[in-house]
Design an enzyme around this catalytic site. Structure first.
Site, PDB file in Angstrom:
ATOM      1  N   ASP A 412       0.859  -1.183   0.000  1.00  0.00           N
ATOM      2  CA  ASP A 412       0.000   0.000   0.000  1.00  0.00           C
ATOM      3  C   ASP A 412       0.897   1.235   0.000  1.00  0.00           C
ATOM      4  O   ASP A 412       2.109   1.146   0.220  1.00  0.00           O
ATOM      5  CB  ASP A 412      -0.895  -0.035   1.245  1.00  0.00           C
ATOM      6  CG  ASP A 412      -1.843   1.151   1.304  1.00  0.00           C
ATOM      7  OD1 ASP A 412      -2.324   1.583   0.242  1.00  0.00           O
ATOM      8  OD2 ASP A 412      -2.089   1.656   2.404  1.00  0.00           O
ATOM      9  N   ARG A 814      -1.879  14.996  -1.517  1.00  0.00           N
ATOM     10  CA  ARG A 814      -3.234  14.457  -1.457  1.00  0.00           C
ATOM     11  C   ARG A 814      -4.214  15.613  -1.597  1.00  0.00           C
ATOM     12  O   ARG A 814      -4.093  16.631  -0.902  1.00  0.00           O
ATOM     13  CB  ARG A 814      -3.461  13.728  -0.131  1.00  0.00           C
ATOM     14  CG  ARG A 814      -2.623  12.488   0.030  1.00  0.00           C
ATOM     15  CD  ARG A 814      -2.629  12.000   1.456  1.00  0.00           C
ATOM     16  NE  ARG A 814      -3.963  11.687   1.927  1.00  0.00           N
ATOM     17  CZ  ARG A 814      -4.513  10.475   1.847  1.00  0.00           C
ATOM     18  NH1 ARG A 814      -3.819   9.486   1.299  1.00  0.00           N
ATOM     19  NH2 ARG A 814      -5.722  10.239   2.307  1.00  0.00           N
TER      20      ARG A 814
END
Length: 1458
Positions: A412, A814
């Site tokens: 991940d 992000r």
């Protein structure tokens, strides 16, 4: 009697039959308290007593024996033992033959009993904990043990108390009906969760009285879904009240911030969600174990052959006699056995005699070795994280050796490669980008001082005394040391008192989740700060500015950051005590009239004040390149750029339009001076008027915490939050209290959250929404439906915001979009009714709630977007580089945006600047298949195909087997979730894997948890490789469980991944030593130990087999059976076990310096078919030497059988132990003790046994044989010569192998013998030779000397009717790209562009060509930027060939640009 019945009932829970299997009905137990238990309607449900043990005192022996018989070896030896009881075929005394299997099974049973006893003790402690249960007889709550809690009981819980069962919340001392939970004991998450009292009970102003509860609760059957629960409560008037997961208190959680909570028990014992999720460590079969089982079957076949030879030899031997020999005894009728039947009996006898060819002690030895390996891994100080006080956790005890054979790693991104510490970096509001240069410089400084400052702060924090919380009624344990975050995540049950879990309630602010210094401290942008202050003054005065729309957007942006969340506010002194009302503050010292006077001055200033709506590309690029200014001398310093930007805004003259379109030109300088003075006067007075309290923000995610801290940096401070109201303090000190009308929480389907509030000044109903840009941008209001002026403005904001989002993503940030919507009273009333109906619904409740949320979150107005940085963890680039050098292929499976994932991949060295990266994005099966075919064709032209080679005694032999693919070191692949769907649904897995085998790294972006697990299973099953998955969140659980080895990271996202993993670490960098060092050691040790056990048993059994040729194949032995039993159980058992635990063939420093040594485990070089076969052949050779050398020595002598067998047994022991000594690379005092001790034990036992055993084995006797041998010089000569001759070939092979062609492992072993300085120099030369050696790199897709390889980024996009190969963005974007943002050769295959602005640009670019034009090839060299742009356009004329060309989205153009 009641308790006895309840306990007895617990064992019958599985046999109960409920009337309705689909419903779980619960009523109060109070009306039936005085009745018999059989009359209670809740009698069918389990009690709360838990039992995790597998055995009872009576069932242990039969059940454990039954479980051990599931192992084939145990079943085999029991069958052999039973066969030995048959008089016709027995080879030993029947009672003696039982000893080996009994000893082995007894050792295993003892281990199982000890583990089960520990579980029993823990169960006893938990079951005897006490809680408060309401009793009608006592008219009060009384203390009862947890094991006595039943479904339908009313339980009272107090602050910091652990919940004993799954309870439906009916009352909370909180005035808003809220109860806060800490679920650390359940999932490891330390942030608080809110639970709401069931509707209809939260409005009670008096304490809850269980006596008046007459409702019937109907809910779903017990299940293990922690996030799903639904049901309804039927009142006496048949009115139904629905409830969901928000009202369920789960067993094992801890009550926080709530004085008293009361609820009714729904699920108990093993039917609670916590127990249903507690499956314990999973059993996995390692790769060595699977291979070992095959070799056991080989040994069975070898045993069959040897027994068959013995049977045939016996038949031939007896057939050569003209008459029956005297030792054959006829039956009672005088008949003799036929030769065939005698041979069959001898076959069975030989099986009994040679049974130890199957290594029975191997399985027990492996279990001990793996326990020792796990102990050493767990106590490695390098794998201990001091910051969170966590060592590595080994949850799976049987796959340690698999760590040394990993070929693929699936990782991940967020929280695994990155820290999951969200740091606010940039934002865009109304299309204006704010770079936050000062904040960027702060973060750069923090990177250098982060570790030292945090260590110093932590030491200072733990040196302070604990602050006593003034709540004696709820906190009974005082003066205790504050627990660390990891400590509160572990449930520790002691004693029988009511259990309180202090957790972090008395710890300081530093222990609150997502509240580190780097996350909280945000340096605001000067321009945005000025706008925020002006906007704040506008709110209080209700005065319209000339730029009212811009300032209103700034206000709404920061208000959304502050209130669109579920953050719980607490103070630094009481981090777990929720703030319900804003603290009292001193008056600001400035009157409202004074504010109005200042506002008049600000109005005049704002007539000529208008910030630039866009920031130039060069400025934005300069801000992106701030951190690279040191490396690039031409880059401008960030501080200078910020100063230039400020001066430009201050000294320029702008023209702004008011509402009537009139232009007003005001000198900027004067207005700024006036406005700045006014603002300074206002906020200076405010800052002097009150002291800002220090708040703690308990957020459910790090993103939420980062946004709230960012809003606070601009003085939009979240002061308090209740379920009904939220208070925000503005920059000038004004408190705004919004009424919360509804909160729509975040979920992975909607990918957004919303809060509906009522503005305190305007009384408007506003919906604030934040979420992923891929979702929010599709929910915005259509600019075409607005008026011309507004529509143009919205389109401009959307386009510029999208451009900023793309830049943020390429920079690795992000992104979140912020939007709002204003509702009318009628619209909200209709929606609220719809929402209430959905909440009260019984059937399809989740679907209805989803529909209501989607109905509300439409036609939004975009306010802006944020860019949050998730920094890489320390050591990630070095770890990935080492793993790649070790031959491990690394895939990143993430749900983040593609640009963000690619940027992080370059930052962590997963992708190199010289790599050719193929990006495939499509939603069409035909297109996807064509793209895979074309990419494969191009890759195969430039890839390395390595033929399969066999080696025999060091000589390579060619093979006609299919060639194996060697991944190219400069090819990467990027696919998105949509493409993965097409690959799995369109049966394109084989082509995808074929392409992936050529790539050293693969990135799967926007992947769902299901897609992650499907990718892992696909690679593991189709390629038959060893896989490892690593992640830190709940969305990684399926991926972790699908791999051969699952590793969880105990990070910021809870412990779900850890609970599902085989190993748990706290940092990704620990993976380097775990695999390269411990993985290599564990594989090397265990592989050599397994081969050694097979060698040892074959060598020893062969001695008995050779003797059959001299005893007429009668099944007799020349070694005493006690010596045979003890030989494997004691004399030769400890050295291989110690070898399997402590041996180190190469030092840890060398393994870390030379990661390529890991490939020996990947290729199974130690334990494979060839090495196993050589070990068996060597065992036969050594057995021949150990048998025939003593035979020749004592030939023609008059010694008896045991006198002949004792030297053979002795030299065999010496040979086997010395063989083990040759394999040992590490010698410690333990090795010397076990080796010498085994020999001394053998002689001691033999001497004592031979001295006392006079008639132990009739008719022969071993009496005084060892004593006679020790006095015979020939015995010592045999013991010296035989091992030397037996081990000489192996010693010569080892010497020659290290002399002529040494393997990398042998070279590394030689390096370990050198001094440290010389060893480091040799390693450096080794690595330099590897780097100088020309690699196998893929040729450039565009073989042109004039094209700069460092900037040949090509994208392929498909539009209706055309196929285009274009540069990656326009020249402006190319200038904006840093080396980390865009790889040098990046090929993208997009069926459809995600960005509407990019698609519009492409359409405009090709609009100049006629629709009927022929395809044209245009090549243009941009000398200014050293770029080559190749554009191939195929237009809408649907010629057959051109159509095929277009549908395939051809990305490869093979031509030379000269």
């Amino acid at each position: 009697m009641l308790n006895w019945n309840n306990t007895a009932h617990c064992g019958k829970g599985k046999k109960r039959k409920k009337k309705n299997e689909n419903k779980w009905m619960v009523i109060s137990n109070l009306p039936f308290e005085s009745c018999k238990w059989k009359e209670n309607p809740n009698r069918h449900y389990n009690c709360n007593k838990i039992k995790t043990t597998k055995y009872t005192f009576l069932s242990f022996i039969p059940k454990n024996i039954f479980e051990q018989f599931h192992r084939f070896a145990n079943l085999y030896f029991v069958a052999i033992t039973a066969l030995n009881f048959v008089p016709v075929v027995n080879a030993f005394q029947p009672a003696v033959s039982v000893i080996p299997i009994c000893v082995i099974m007894a050792i295993t049973a003892t281990k199982d009993a000890w583990e089960d006893f520990r579980r029993y003790q823990l169960d006893k402690e938990i079951n005897n904990m006490v809680c408060l249960i309401y009793s009608r007889k006592e008219q009060d709550y009384v203390e009862k043990c947890w094991k006595d809690v039943r479904v339908g009981d009313f339980v009272q819980l107090q602050c910091n108390e652990i919940i004993p069962a799954d309870i439906l919340l009916l009352y909370s001392s909180d005035q808003n009906g809220i109860c806060h939970l800490e679920t650390a004991n359940l999932d490891g998450e330390t942030n608080l969760k809110q639970r709401q009292v069931v509707k209809g009970f939260s409005t009670q102003n008096t304490p809850f009285d269980p006596e008046f509860f007459q409702n019937i609760i109907v809910c779903e059957n017990p299940n293990n879904d922690l996030n799903k629960f639904k049901g309804y409560m039927e009142q006496p008037d048949h009115k139904r009240i629905g409830f969901g997961n928000e009202s369920l208190l789960l067993r094992g959680c801890t009550i926080r911030n709530t004085e008293i909570a009361v609820g009714i028990v729904i699920y108990t014992g093993h039917e609670t969600k916590a127990m249903l999720n507690n499956s314990g460590p999973r059993y996995k079969r390692s790769k060595i174990e699977r291979r070992m089982n095959m070799d056991v079957f080989f040994c069975v076949g070898l045993l069959f052959i040897m027994c068959l030879i013995g049977a045939l030899g016996h038949g031939i031997w007896t057939g050569n006699f003209p008459e029956h020999p005297p030792y054959e005894i006829p039956d009672v009728n005088g008949n003799y056995l036929s030769s065939a039947l005698a041979g069959f009996y001898m076959f069975l006898t030989m099986i009994i005699l040679l049974q130890i060819l199957i290594p029975i002690s191997l399985y027990v030895s492996i279990e001990f070795v793996k326990l020792g390996q796990v102990f050493l891994i767990h106590n490695d100080i390098d794998l201990y994280d001091e910051e969170v006080d966590l060592p590595i956790q080994c949850r799976a005890l049987n796959i340690t050796e698999d760590l040394g054979q990993i070929q693929y790693i699936f990782s991940d991104k967020t929280g695994t490669l990155t820290e999951n510490k969200m740091v606010f970096r940039r934002c865009t509001v109304g299309g204006n980008e704010f770079s936050h240069q000062e904040n960027a410089k702060r973060l750069e400084t923090h990177k250098e001082l982060d570790s030292d400052d945090e260590d110093w702060t932590r030491q200072q924090h733990f040196a302070l005394p604990v602050i006593k919380i003034e709540k004696p009624a709820t906190l009974k344990q005082k003066n205790s040391n504050p627990l660390r975050r990891c400590q509160s995540a572990r449930a520790r049950f002691q004693g029988h008192a009511r259990k309180k879990s202090l957790g972090r309630c008395d710890s300081s602010q530093s222990q609150v989740a997502f509240s580190s210094t780097i996350e909280k401290d945000v340096t605001p942008d000067n321009r945005l700060l000025m706008k925020a202050r002006e906007a704040a003054l506008q709110i209080e005065s209700l005065t319209s500015f000339p730029s009212a729309e811009d300032t209103s957007m700034v206000i709404d942006f920061f208000l959304a950051l502050a209130i669109c969340n579920t953050v719980v506010v607490s103070t630094a002194t009481e981090p777990r005590q929720r703030v319900l009302a804003p603290p009292l503050m001193k008056p600001s010292g400035i009157s409202r009239d004074r504010i109005h006077q200042l506002l008049q001055r600000l109005k005049l200033a704002n007539l000529g004040q208008s910030f630039s709506s866009t920031q130039s590309s060069s400025d934005l690029q300069a801000s992106f390149n701030t951190k690279n200014s040191k490396e690039n001398p031409g880059a401008t310093d960030s501080a200078d750029k910020d100063a230039i930007s400020t001066r430009t805004c201050s000294n320029s003259t702008d023209v702004s339009c008011d509402g009537e379109g009139r232009a007003n030109a005001i000198p900027r300088k004067d207005s700024t001076e006036i406005g700045g003075a006014a603002l300074d006067e206002v906020f200076g007075s405010v800052s002097q008027g009150h002291l800002q309290p220090d708040f703690c923000y308990e957020a459910e995610s790090p993103d939420e915490a980062a946004l709230v801290h960012a809003a606070r940096a601009y003085s939009f401070t979240l002061m308090s939050r209740t379920p009904e109201q939220v208070t925000v303090r503005l920059p000038q000190g004004t408190l705004l209290t919004f009424d919360i009308l509804c909160t729509l929480g975040f979920d992975s389907v909607r990918k957004r959250m919303s809060v509906v509030v009522r503005h305190p000044f305007t009384n408007e109903i506003i919906v604030f929404t934040k979420g992923a840009d891929s979702v929010i941008m599709d929910l915005l209001e259509d600019p075409a439906k607005a008026n011309v002026h507004l529509g143009k403005k919205l389109r401009r904001i959307h386009a510029k915001t999208q451009k900023h989002l793309d830049w943020y993503a390429r920079y690795g940030l992000r992104t979140l979009c912020i939007a709002k919507k204003v509702l009318s009273e009628d619209d909200f009333r209709k929606w609220a009714n719809f929402r209430r109906e959905a909440e009260a619904a019984i059937d399809n409740r989740d679907e209805l709630l989803m529909d209501t949320a989607q109905h509300l979150e439409t036609k939004l107005t975009l306010l802006g977007a944020t860019g949050i940085e998730d920094r890489l963890q320390d050591g990630v680039p070095d770890t990935i580089a080492a793993l790649r050098e070790a031959g491990i292929q690394i895939w990143v499976l993430t749900g983040d945006k593609q640009e963000t994932a690619v940027n992080i991949a370059h930052s962590c060295k997963l992708l190199d600047q010289k790599d050719t990266v193929f990006t495939i994005n499509t939603e069409n099966k035909e297109t996807c298949e064509s793209l895979l075919d074309l990419t494969l064709e191009e890759v195969r032209k430039n890839s390395n195909v390595e033929g399969t080679k066999w080696k025999c005694f060091g000589f390579g032999l060619s093979s006609s087997l299919p060639a194996s693919v060697v991944p190219s070191p400069d090819i990467g692949l990027v696919v998105d979730g949509r493409t993965l769907n097409i690959i799995f649904q369109g049966k394109l897995e084989k082509k995808f894997l074929e392409l992936a085998k050529y790539c050293h790294s693969v990135l799967c972006c926007r992947a769902t948890p299901l897609q992650k697990s499907m990718v892992v299973k696909l690679v593991r099953r189709q390629l038959r490789v060893m896989t490892l998955s690593i992640g830190d969140g709940a969305n990684d659980v399926s991926m972790i469980q699908a791999a051969d080895v699952g590793i969880g990271i105990s990070g910021q996202e809870g412990m779900q991944a850890v609970m599902a993993s085989d190993f748990a670490i706290s940092r990704f960098k620990h993976l380097k030593k775990l695999l390269l060092v411990h993985g290599h050691w564990c594989y090397s040790r265990l592989a050599k130990m397994v081969i050694y056990f097979f060698y040892k048993n074959v060598s020893y059994v062969s001695l008995l087999f050779w003797y059959q040729f001299f005893c007429g194949f009668s099944g007799a032995t020349m070694i005493d059976y006690w010596q045979m039993i003890f030989f494997n159980l004691f004399f030769t058992s400890m050295p291989p076990i110690l070898f399997g635990i402590l041996d180190k063939d190469v030092s840890a420093e060398t393994l870390l310096s030379l990661p390529e040594l890991y490939k020996s485990g990947q290729n199974s070089e130690i334990y494979k078919r060839s090495t196993f076969s050589l070990a068996v052949l060597d065992a036969f050779y050594q057995s021949v030497i150990c048998f025939f050398v003593p035979y020749l020595m004592y030939k023609d002598s008059d010694i008896d059988v045991f006198t002949f067998g004792t030297p053979i047994n002795t030299v065999s022991l010496f040979t086997i132990l010395l063989h083990q000594a040759l394999e040992m690379k590490t010698w410690t005092c333990f090795h010397w003790i076990t080796m010498i001790g085994s020999v001394l034990l053998y002689f001691l036992f033999s001497a004592v046994y031979n001295a006392v055993c006079v008639v132990c084995n009739e008719p022969t006797s071993p009496y005084w044989i060892m004593e006679d041998q020790l006095s015979d010089p020939s015995f010592y000569l045999v013991c010296f010569i035989t091992p030397v001759i037996a081990l000489l070939p192996r010693y010569l092979i080892l010497a020659l192998r290290g002399t002529f062609k040494a393997s990398p492992i042998l070279k590394a072993q030689q390096l370990d013998k050198l001094p440290k300085e010389q060893r480091d120099l040799k390693i450096q030369r080794w690595r330099s030779r590897k780097q100088v050696t020309p690699g196998t790199s893929m040729a450039s897709p565009v073989p042109s000397e004039d094209v700069d390889r460092t900037n040949s980024n090509l994208y392929a996009s498909q539009f209706p009717g055309q196929a285009t190969v274009i540069p990656s963005g326009n020249s402006e974007n190319q200038r904006l790209s840093t080396p980390e943002m865009n790889p040098p050769r990046d090929w993208r295959l997009n069926e459809e562009s995600n960005s509407s602005t990019r698609r519009g640009a492409e359409e405009e670019r090709t609009a100049s060509y006629g629709s009927n034009s022929m395809p044209c090839l245009k090549a243009t060299s941009h000398s200014s930027s050293s770029l080559a742009s190749f554009e191939l356009s195929c237009f809408s004329k649907r010629h057959q060939k051109l159509s095929t060309f277009s549908d395939k989205s051809v990305m490869f153009i093979s031509y030379c640009f000269k």
